[in-house]
Design a protein around this motif. Structure first.
Motif, PDB file in Angstrom:
ATOM      1  N   ALA A  72       0.835  -1.208   0.000  1.00 39.76           N
ATOM      2  CA  ALA A  72       0.000   0.000   0.000  1.00 39.76           C
ATOM      3  C   ALA A  72       0.869   1.256   0.000  1.00 39.76           C
ATOM      4  O   ALA A  72       0.564   2.230  -0.694  1.00 39.76           O
ATOM      5  CB  ALA A  72      -0.930  -0.004   1.212  1.00 39.76           C
ATOM      6  N   ARG A  73       1.966   1.230   0.771  1.00 36.90           N
ATOM      7  CA  ARG A  73       2.867   2.391   0.792  1.00 36.90           C
ATOM      8  C   ARG A  73       3.501   2.608  -0.572  1.00 36.90           C
ATOM      9  O   ARG A  73       3.602   3.734  -1.055  1.00 36.90           O
ATOM     10  CB  ARG A  73       3.946   2.196   1.854  1.00 36.90           C
ATOM     11  N   GLU A  75       2.332   1.625  -3.453  1.00 36.04           N
ATOM     12  CA  GLU A  75       1.286   2.075  -4.374  1.00 36.04           C
ATOM     13  C   GLU A  75       0.946   3.547  -4.125  1.00 36.04           C
ATOM     14  O   GLU A  75       0.767   4.313  -5.066  1.00 36.04           O
ATOM     15  CB  GLU A  75       0.039   1.209  -4.196  1.00 36.04           C
ATOM     16  N   ARG A  76       0.881   3.935  -2.837  1.00 35.31           N
ATOM     17  CA  ARG A  76       0.601   5.326  -2.506  1.00 35.31           C
ATOM     18  C   ARG A  76       1.692   6.236  -3.056  1.00 35.31           C
ATOM     19  O   ARG A  76       1.410   7.283  -3.651  1.00 35.31           O
ATOM     20  CB  ARG A  76       0.486   5.488  -0.997  1.00 35.31           C
ATOM     21  N   GLU A  77       2.959   5.823  -2.879  1.00 30.11           N
ATOM     22  CA  GLU A  77       4.073   6.626  -3.399  1.00 30.11           C
ATOM     23  C   GLU A  77       3.998   6.744  -4.920  1.00 30.11           C
ATOM     24  O   GLU A  77       4.249   7.808  -5.478  1.00 30.11           O
ATOM     25  CB  GLU A  77       5.416   6.028  -2.961  1.00 30.11           C
ATOM     26  N   LEU A  80       1.239   9.145  -5.735  1.00 32.74           N
ATOM     27  CA  LEU A  80       1.648  10.521  -5.465  1.00 32.74           C
ATOM     28  C   LEU A  80       2.622  11.027  -6.531  1.00 32.74           C
ATOM     29  O   LEU A  80       2.532  12.168  -6.984  1.00 32.74           O
ATOM     30  CB  LEU A  80       2.283  10.621  -4.078  1.00 32.74           C
TER      31      LEU A  80
END
Length: 164
Positions: A72-73, A75-77, A80
């Motif tokens: 998830a991190r 994918e979030r990065e 962003l």
């Protein structure tokens, strides 16, 4: 009878009582007691095995949760980063579009200024020409009002025409 000296009969009957009690306990109580102890031991083993399995399951779930959080991190990065790139592209496109429009407005304004300048020059030339004609007409009238001046003007023009 002395309480400290052992009596053979008492020892014999105590021994017989012990054997009968032992036999009865072995026959009727020993199996259920051992069975209950074995059942209890088995249930404790099963509970320990179940607890160990639950512990391993919790470790697996924790590992899965950590993996999911890492994904998830990441994918979030990525999202962003993509959003930043899209924002930068949109800003660059907007700046380019604004520059193109500004250049077009400047070109149109310069063309309008040039057209206005040409129109003003043409109008000025027309006014100058009109004034020149008016002035020439007044000068010629003044010059041609007198016959002597008319003859002198004609002679001067003829002299100038021969010189060229």
């Amino acid at each position: 009878m002395d309480l400290v000296t052992p009596d053979v009969g008492l020892i014999f009957w105590t021994f017989i009582s012990f054997l009968v009690l032992f036999f009865l306990l072995k026959r009727f109580a020993w199996k259920p007691i051992v069975g209950t102890v074995n059942d209890r031991e088995q249930s404790i083993r099963e509970a320990l095995a179940s607890a160990e399995a639950a512990k391993k399951e919790m470790e697996n779930l924790t590992a899965d949760n950590e993996r999911i959080l890492k994904e998830a991190r990441v994918e979030r990065e990525a999202m962003l980063k993509e959003a930043r790139e899209i924002r930068a592209k949109m800003i660059a496109d907007a700046e380019e579009d604004a520059k193109v429009k500004a250049d077009k407005i400047i070109v149109n304004a310069q063309a309008a200024i040039e057209n206005e300048k040409k129109a003003a020059i043409a109008e000025l030339k027309g006014q100058v020409a009109e004034l020149s004609v008016d002035i020439a007409e007044k000068v010629v009238r003044a010059e041609l009002a007198d016959k002597g001046k008319q003859l002198k003007l004609v002679e001067n023009m003829l002299d100038e025409a021969k010189l060229n």
